[in-house]
Design a protein around this motif. Structure first.
Motif, short mmCIF file in Angstrom:
data_model
loop_
_atom_site.label_atom_id
_atom_site.label_comp_id
_atom_site.label_asym_id
_atom_site.label_seq_id
_atom_site.Cartn_x
_atom_site.Cartn_y
_atom_site.Cartn_z
N HIS A 17 0.84 -1.21 0.00
CA HIS A 17 0.00 0.00 0.00
C HIS A 17 0.87 1.26 0.00
CE1 HIS A 17 -3.43 2.62 0.64
NE2 HIS A 17 -2.72 3.23 1.58
N SER A 18 1.92 1.28 0.84
CA SER A 18 2.74 2.50 0.87
C SER A 18 3.54 2.67 -0.42
CB SER A 18 3.64 2.57 2.12
OG SER A 18 4.17 1.34 2.39
N ALA A 19 3.93 1.54 -1.06
CA ALA A 19 4.62 1.65 -2.36
C ALA A 19 3.66 2.25 -3.40
CB ALA A 19 5.10 0.28 -2.81
N LEU A 20 2.40 1.86 -3.36
CA LEU A 20 1.41 2.40 -4.31
C LEU A 20 1.18 3.88 -4.04
CD1 LEU A 20 -1.29 -0.44 -4.49
CD2 LEU A 20 0.54 0.04 -6.13
N GLU A 21 1.13 4.25 -2.75
CA GLU A 21 0.94 5.68 -2.41
C GLU A 21 2.07 6.52 -2.97
OE1 GLU A 21 -1.56 6.29 1.68
OE2 GLU A 21 0.52 5.65 1.88
N GLN A 22 3.29 6.02 -2.80
CA GLN A 22 4.46 6.75 -3.31
C GLN A 22 4.42 6.83 -4.84
OE1 GLN A 22 8.24 5.10 -2.26
NE2 GLN A 22 9.21 7.11 -2.39
N ALA A 58 -10.29 -0.05 -14.04
CA ALA A 58 -9.16 0.67 -13.42
C ALA A 58 -8.19 1.16 -14.48
CB ALA A 58 -8.46 -0.24 -12.41
N VAL A 59 -7.94 0.35 -15.52
CA VAL A 59 -7.05 0.77 -16.60
C VAL A 59 -7.64 2.00 -17.30
CG1 VAL A 59 -6.08 0.14 -18.86
CG2 VAL A 59 -6.05 -1.52 -16.99
N LEU A 60 -8.94 1.95 -17.57
CA LEU A 60 -9.60 3.10 -18.23
C LEU A 60 -9.47 4.36 -17.39
CD1 LEU A 60 -13.05 2.19 -19.80
CD2 LEU A 60 -11.03 3.19 -20.89
N GLU A 61 -9.70 4.20 -16.08
CA GLU A 61 -9.62 5.37 -15.20
C GLU A 61 -8.20 5.93 -15.19
OE1 GLU A 61 -11.02 4.81 -11.19
OE2 GLU A 61 -10.51 6.89 -10.66
N LEU A 62 -7.21 5.04 -15.09
CA LEU A 62 -5.81 5.50 -15.09
C LEU A 62 -5.47 6.19 -16.41
CD1 LEU A 62 -4.29 2.39 -13.31
CD2 LEU A 62 -3.98 4.75 -12.53
N LEU A 258 -4.69 1.75 -6.95
CA LEU A 258 -3.75 2.69 -7.58
C LEU A 258 -4.52 3.80 -8.31
CD1 LEU A 258 -0.88 3.58 -8.33
CD2 LEU A 258 -1.07 2.12 -10.37
N ALA A 259 -5.60 3.44 -8.99
CA ALA A 259 -6.38 4.46 -9.72
C ALA A 259 -6.95 5.49 -8.74
CB ALA A 259 -7.50 3.78 -10.52
N ARG A 260 -7.45 5.01 -7.59
CA ARG A 260 -7.99 5.95 -6.58
C ARG A 260 -6.89 6.87 -6.06
NH1 ARG A 260 -10.86 1.43 -4.94
NH2 ARG A 260 -9.34 0.88 -3.35
N LEU A 261 -5.73 6.26 -5.73
CA LEU A 261 -4.62 7.05 -5.17
C LEU A 261 -4.09 8.05 -6.19
CD1 LEU A 261 -2.72 4.12 -3.39
CD2 LEU A 261 -3.87 6.03 -2.24
N ARG A 262 -3.98 7.60 -7.43
CA ARG A 262 -3.45 8.48 -8.49
C ARG A 262 -4.43 9.63 -8.76
NH1 ARG A 262 1.14 10.43 -10.67
NH2 ARG A 262 0.98 10.76 -12.91
N ALA A 263 -5.72 9.33 -8.78
CA ALA A 263 -6.72 10.38 -9.02
C ALA A 263 -6.61 11.44 -7.93
CB ALA A 263 -8.12 9.77 -9.06
N ALA A 264 -6.46 11.00 -6.69
CA ALA A 264 -6.35 11.95 -5.57
C ALA A 264 -5.06 12.76 -5.70
CB ALA A 264 -6.39 11.20 -4.24
#
Ligand SMILES: O=P(O)(O)OC[C@H]1O[C@H](O[C@H]2O[C@H](CO)[C@@H](O)[C@H](O)[C@H]2O)[C@H](O)[C@@H](O)[C@@H]1O
Length: 268
Positions: A17-22, A58-62, A258-264
């Motif tokens: 999770h922290s790797a994805l956040e970074q 998720a791919v579409l969102e990213l 990852l899509a949620r974290l990246r969007a934020a």
């Protein structure tokens, strides 16, 4: 029972999770994904594979987020990848384990020289012979290779077919062999998914890369990851990837996270 080498399953891995956040905070992010066994569960017939709906969403969102590029890096021929993955137009494509590249309409097609074309014809004839003699085995043709599929054959037939094909193919100059999941793959070009990742990293100017894969040929891609890149092995088996999830279903949840974290991160 011996445990495969590599990272623990995702649920037991507090670092993912922290790797994805970074990763989500990277300036330019490349999300490069293997197809079979990662976005799509493994099925008996290659033509029937489809991405899981949660993974596809998720791919579409990213793909729609600023500073974010999605890509599929597959062993499949590009034509086959397009049929089963139905990629949206923003997603870059690498097929034939790195041998075919689509980064836009101007991408040059793969071409073979005379020696490579001859080697492919000989390899195809050899696999045709093997398939004719081994019920349940299937030949898959690619622009620079030919695959012996044995998933739909009895185990003993699969073993005999693979052994005969290996023996025949090893005699042909310019043919490279690799083993996959109930497949023996041949290629007449020199390419690998690691070079595919590096090509896309340079093309997109990515500051960080996510790569996920499930099979032996994906190890070349894990091997070129560095810095804050994230490598995720999907399923069992030895790997150089830092993280592991158990299944395509578990990976779809990671991709959605990852899509949620990246969007934020990009809206901050
Ligand atoms: O790099 P990938 O996108 O993972 O592609 C690797 C190979 O995938 C396909 O074969 C595998 O998936 C089939 C469908 O689930 C399955 O029936 C087969 O046993 C697997 O090996 C594809 O057919 C190959 O061309 C790819 O190289």
């Amino acid at each position: 029972m011996a445990q495969p080498a590599g990272p623990p399953a995702a649920g037991a891995d507090p670092d993912l999770h922290s790797a994805l956040e970074q990763l989500a905070g990277a300036g330019r992010l490349l999300v490069a994904l293997d197809f079979d066994g990662v976005l799509a569960p493994i099925v008996e017939h290659a033509a029937d594979a489809r991405p899981l709906p949660e993974a596809a969403a998720a791919v579409l969102e990213l793909a729609g987020l600023p500073g974010t590029t999605t890509a599929f890096i597959s062993g499949r021929a590009l034509a086959s990848l397009r049929l089963v993955a139905a990629p949206d137009e923003r997603t870059l494509l690498i097929g034939s384990h790195g041998g075919e590249v689509f980064t836009g309409p101007d991408s040059p097609p793969l071409t073979l020289d005379a020696a490579q074309a001859r080697a492919l014809a000989e390899a195809t004839a050899a696999v045709e012979r093997v398939v004719a003699a081994h019920p349940g085995t299937i030949l898959e043709a690619k622009p620079a290779g030919v695959v012996l599929h044995t998933r739909t054959a009895a185990d003993e037939v699969a073993a005999a077919a693979t052994a005969q094909a290996r023996a025949l193919l090893q005699e042909i100059d310019g043919v490279h062999l690799s083993d996959g999941k109930r497949v023996l793959e041949t290629s007449v070009i020199s390419a690998d998914k690691g070079r595919g990742v590096e090509l896309l990293r340079a093309f997109t100017g990515a500051d960080a890369v996510l790569f996920a894969g499930d099979d032996v040929t994906d190890e070349n891609a894990f091997a070129v990851l560095r810095g804050q890149d994230v490598g995720i092995k999907v399923g069992p088996g030895d790997t150089g990837a830092r993280y592991r999830v158990d299944s395509p279903q578990a990976f779809a949840a990671v991709l959605a996270e990852l899509a949620r974290l990246r969007a934020a991160a990009v809206r901050r």
